[in-house]
Design a protein around this motif. Sequence first.
Motif, PDB file in Angstrom:
ATOM      1  N   ALA A 187       0.576  -1.211   0.119  1.00 40.25           N
ATOM      2  CA  ALA A 187      -0.121   0.124  -0.008  1.00 40.25           C
ATOM      3  C   ALA A 187       0.926   1.242  -0.150  1.00 40.25           C
ATOM      4  O   ALA A 187       0.399   2.304  -0.579  1.00 40.25           O
ATOM      5  N   SER A 188       2.000   0.984   0.485  1.00 40.30           N
ATOM      6  CA  SER A 188       3.009   2.380   0.600  1.00 40.30           C
ATOM      7  C   SER A 188       3.949   2.369  -0.441  1.00 40.30           C
ATOM      8  O   SER A 188       4.340   3.670  -0.555  1.00 40.30           O
ATOM      9  N   SER A 189       4.026   1.672  -1.149  1.00 41.61           N
ATOM     10  CA  SER A 189       5.086   1.654  -2.090  1.00 41.61           C
ATOM     11  C   SER A 189       4.774   1.379  -3.694  1.00 41.61           C
ATOM     12  O   SER A 189       5.247   1.689  -4.671  1.00 41.61           O
ATOM     13  N   GLY A 190       3.638   0.657  -3.967  1.00 34.76           N
ATOM     14  CA  GLY A 190       3.025   0.137  -5.263  1.00 34.76           C
ATOM     15  C   GLY A 190       4.036  -0.869  -5.651  1.00 34.76           C
ATOM     16  O   GLY A 190       5.022  -1.334  -5.100  1.00 34.76           O
ATOM     17  N   TYR A 388      10.443   2.103   1.116  1.00 34.98           N
ATOM     18  CA  TYR A 388       8.957   2.427   0.808  1.00 34.98           C
ATOM     19  C   TYR A 388       8.569   3.941   1.271  1.00 34.98           C
ATOM     20  O   TYR A 388       7.379   4.232   0.702  1.00 34.98           O
ATOM     21  N   LYS A 389       9.325   4.546   2.353  1.00 30.84           N
ATOM     22  CA  LYS A 389       8.645   5.711   2.748  1.00 30.84           C
ATOM     23  C   LYS A 389       8.792   6.887   1.391  1.00 30.84           C
ATOM     24  O   LYS A 389       8.046   7.602   1.199  1.00 30.84           O
ATOM     25  N   LEU A 390       9.826   6.630   0.482  1.00 32.75           N
ATOM     26  CA  LEU A 390      10.272   7.270  -0.579  1.00 32.75           C
ATOM     27  C   LEU A 390       8.889   7.117  -1.648  1.00 32.75           C
ATOM     28  O   LEU A 390       8.441   8.130  -1.915  1.00 32.75           O
ATOM     29  N   TYR A 391       8.770   5.823  -1.891  1.00 34.73           N
ATOM     30  CA  TYR A 391       7.493   5.626  -2.809  1.00 34.73           C
ATOM     31  C   TYR A 391       6.220   6.045  -2.365  1.00 34.73           C
ATOM     32  O   TYR A 391       5.292   6.467  -3.033  1.00 34.73           O
ATOM     33  N   ALA A 392       6.058   6.083  -1.140  1.00 29.16           N
ATOM     34  CA  ALA A 392       4.859   6.593  -0.261  1.00 29.16           C
ATOM     35  C   ALA A 392       4.564   7.908  -0.592  1.00 29.16           C
ATOM     36  O   ALA A 392       3.323   8.238  -0.750  1.00 29.16           O
ATOM     37  N   LEU A 393       5.568   8.759  -0.754  1.00 28.88           N
ATOM     38  CA  LEU A 393       5.427  10.305  -1.318  1.00 28.88           C
ATOM     39  C   LEU A 393       4.807  10.391  -2.657  1.00 28.88           C
ATOM     40  O   LEU A 393       4.166  11.415  -2.820  1.00 28.88           O
ATOM     41  N   GLY A 394       4.940   9.361  -3.417  1.00 26.79           N
ATOM     42  CA  GLY A 394       4.242   9.322  -4.663  1.00 26.79           C
ATOM     43  C   GLY A 394       3.053   8.924  -4.858  1.00 26.79           C
ATOM     44  O   GLY A 394       2.321   9.131  -5.778  1.00 26.79           O
ATOM     45  N   LEU A 395       2.433   8.355  -3.566  1.00 26.78           N
ATOM     46  CA  LEU A 395       1.078   7.806  -3.720  1.00 26.78           C
ATOM     47  C   LEU A 395       0.060   8.787  -3.163  1.00 26.78           C
ATOM     48  O   LEU A 395      -1.074   8.392  -2.874  1.00 26.78           O
ATOM     49  N   GLY A 396       0.369   9.847  -2.635  1.00 28.27           N
ATOM     50  CA  GLY A 396      -0.481  10.515  -1.735  1.00 28.27           C
ATOM     51  C   GLY A 396      -1.303  11.587  -2.270  1.00 28.27           C
ATOM     52  O   GLY A 396      -2.230  12.373  -1.753  1.00 28.27           O
ATOM     53  N   GLU A 397      -0.981  11.915  -3.711  1.00 27.51           N
ATOM     54  CA  GLU A 397      -1.731  13.092  -4.500  1.00 27.51           C
ATOM     55  C   GLU A 397      -1.975  12.435  -5.872  1.00 27.51           C
ATOM     56  O   GLU A 397      -1.395  11.714  -6.377  1.00 27.51           O
ATOM     57  N   GLY A 398      -2.726  13.588  -6.636  1.00 21.76           N
ATOM     58  CA  GLY A 398      -2.864  13.402  -8.157  1.00 21.76           C
ATOM     59  C   GLY A 398      -3.503  11.967  -8.528  1.00 21.76           C
ATOM     60  O   GLY A 398      -4.432  11.631  -7.829  1.00 21.76           O
ATOM     61  N   SER A 399      -3.158  11.630  -9.429  1.00 18.00           N
ATOM     62  CA  SER A 399      -3.841  10.311 -10.042  1.00 18.00           C
ATOM     63  C   SER A 399      -3.447   9.105  -9.250  1.00 18.00           C
ATOM     64  O   SER A 399      -4.516   8.188  -9.399  1.00 18.00           O
ATOM     65  N   ASN A 400      -2.695   9.085  -8.190  1.00 22.72           N
ATOM     66  CA  ASN A 400      -2.514   7.895  -7.308  1.00 22.72           C
ATOM     67  C   ASN A 400      -3.059   8.169  -5.992  1.00 22.72           C
ATOM     68  O   ASN A 400      -3.013   7.294  -5.040  1.00 22.72           O
ATOM     69  N   ALA A 472      -1.649  -2.203 -11.322  1.00 21.02           N
ATOM     70  CA  ALA A 472      -2.651  -1.210 -12.102  1.00 21.02           C
ATOM     71  C   ALA A 472      -2.004   0.236 -12.216  1.00 21.02           C
ATOM     72  O   ALA A 472      -2.245   0.886 -13.398  1.00 21.02           O
ATOM     73  N   ARG A 473      -1.361   0.707 -11.170  1.00 23.21           N
ATOM     74  CA  ARG A 473      -0.724   2.006 -11.271  1.00 23.21           C
ATOM     75  C   ARG A 473       0.545   1.903 -10.484  1.00 23.21           C
ATOM     76  O   ARG A 473       0.831   1.282  -9.628  1.00 23.21           O
ATOM     77  N   CYS A 474       1.103   3.067 -10.850  1.00 23.35           N
ATOM     78  CA  CYS A 474       2.830   3.200 -10.621  1.00 23.35           C
ATOM     79  C   CYS A 474       2.917   4.437  -9.890  1.00 23.35           C
ATOM     80  O   CYS A 474       2.561   5.498 -10.574  1.00 23.35           O
ATOM     81  N   PRO A 475       3.491   4.616  -8.631  1.00 19.85           N
ATOM     82  CA  PRO A 475       3.772   6.067  -7.975  1.00 19.85           C
ATOM     83  C   PRO A 475       4.612   6.737  -8.878  1.00 19.85           C
ATOM     84  O   PRO A 475       5.782   6.366  -9.220  1.00 19.85           O
TER      85      PRO A 475
END
Length: 633
Positions: A187-190, A388-400, A472-475
């Motif tokens: 969930a946190s990194s995709g 995983y904390k780095l990738y979590a930053l890419g999942l918090g907004e926008g299309s993700n 389905a989606r990539c951060p």
Amino acid sequence: MIYKNLLSVLFSTASLLIFCSASSLDRENEVKLIMQRMEYDVLAFRDEMERAYTARCDTPTLTECSENNFNDCSSTYPNQQCMKADELVVSSCGDGESCNGLWDKTQSTVRIPANLAQAMQDNPSDPEVVESVCYSRLAEEYMVEKYNNGNQMYFGSSTGTFRIIPARHSKVCGVYDPRRRPWFVAASSGPKDVVLVIDISGSMNDSGRMGLAKEAAITIVDTLTVADRVAIVTFSDGASQVGGYSGLIRATSENKDTLIQAIKGLQANGSTNFYDAFNTAFNALDQTIRSESTSGCNIAVLFMTDGKITEGPGVGEGTAEDAVTNLVNERTEQLATNFNQKTTIFTFSLGQQADHTVTKRLACSTNGIWTPVDDFSDDLVAAMSSYYKLYALGLGEGSNKDFTAWVEPYRFHTAGKMGTSVSTPVYDRSVSPPLFLGAVAVDTYMDAIEEILGEDASSSTMLDRFVVLSTARCPKIELTECELDALRFFGGGEEATCGACNTTGYVGIVPEKCPFQSDLPNNLWDNTDMEGKRYEDRACCESGGIVPSDSCPATLSNSTLMTSEETEETDNTGLIVGITAAAVIFVLALLIFLWKKKSSQATTKTGMDKIGPGAEIFFLKSLVARGCGGGRG
């Protein structure tokens, strides 16, 4: 007549295939609706937990949290009752009919890893850990209400705490850390491609660093899901890929078990060749991408070492570090240009006596992250969590924003039944970038899906469905230099930063402290009535009961520790059953042989002549009886 009958069979078969195709589509749509509903539920749960976080510093949140939570190992639950056999069977307590386990469907319970609960009565002392227990409690009313649909739901915080409904006792205390679980990291990194690069040179034998490296590597592998690809490279004088693979493999449960066993068998010896290590890692990535076996998403190279470069290009000339840095930058640029895939280098210095200069410089020179790890780190998960904390930053907004992750169907520990989990990350969205708080998840058994599709939960086709759902989606990671430095600070303190910023505020990366930390409760637990008791004495109950029963553990022990007479009786019974079964098989085989012989003597026509009127009806009935490949025949 023969050809007419054959045409009739072919026509009827074609009609059935069309019917079966439509029926199969209906079944897939039915399963899709089930999964969409679960995704809707987990996203709604996320929204509730994010609302709860906004009140984390409020005085009522903290004061009402005092002595108002239930511990998974030491508390008695207020409305506990013995589970019914059709709800859940705890095999450690009994068969579910006479004895089962206690639970409370009106309460959540809290689990905290032992290394984070060092205060009196297993309370945490870290303010952030206490806060996560207190603000997540605000979502308990919602959890109780939504649990009516029967699906277990839970929240794992980035600090390591875990809140779950229904409340029940843990069999082993103080070991569960949500940050080590696939549902949390997924969930946190995709989806991602992960290459673990492990130093096995001779110096790794010092101060137990080889053991630390193994534990760290196993921790990472354990957290991966079927959406991920993974490879392990070891290096000393030279480098090679573990397991005999030549590229990354899918992180299925079976593949992860194979890699973990290989990690456990690693031995340290030889010198230290960084260049070969990275070259082998990038070769594995190249091959995987060219063969289209990649996750198609972000690439993480996790590099673990304790020493300096002692082997490879530039050694003795003072240019070894430059050679390695240039190689890494060149190969990451190639991956970005040729395949549009972003690669991040995470370096870890293992041990207090480890050389930090090379690994930190390597990370700073490649836009990566360096983290020092102590020999006796009491929170290895937190130390290794930067990726995983780095990738979590890419999942918090926008299309993700509404990203959800599914895990491969697995056997639930308590019930022993196959199930799956869908999870999604939780954020403080009042700051930019959104601050990662943890993940929520909802569980479901696979029974209904298996019944609809007529497939086993562990089948390859079922696995493929979850792979598609999870990839389905990539951060997309777009961090400023300051944000990246803030993440370095969050993981390794000031010494881990690369000097990209002059501030230590790091809004959106490092959580802001509550202004009145004196309001934090010293004791979280409602009661500790069960402290120090065995699992059976805390959790096992007689059917219809509301308190632990003394008889259930004894019953279980008696059933598992048979006397020599019982063992002999069981062995004799098995022998009798075996002989009887063999006799039945022999008789059946003899009858089939005689029937075939009689049939061959009586029949002189060709196989085509056997297609008579009604043959197509028999054929159709046999297919329909099998449910067009669906159902549970």
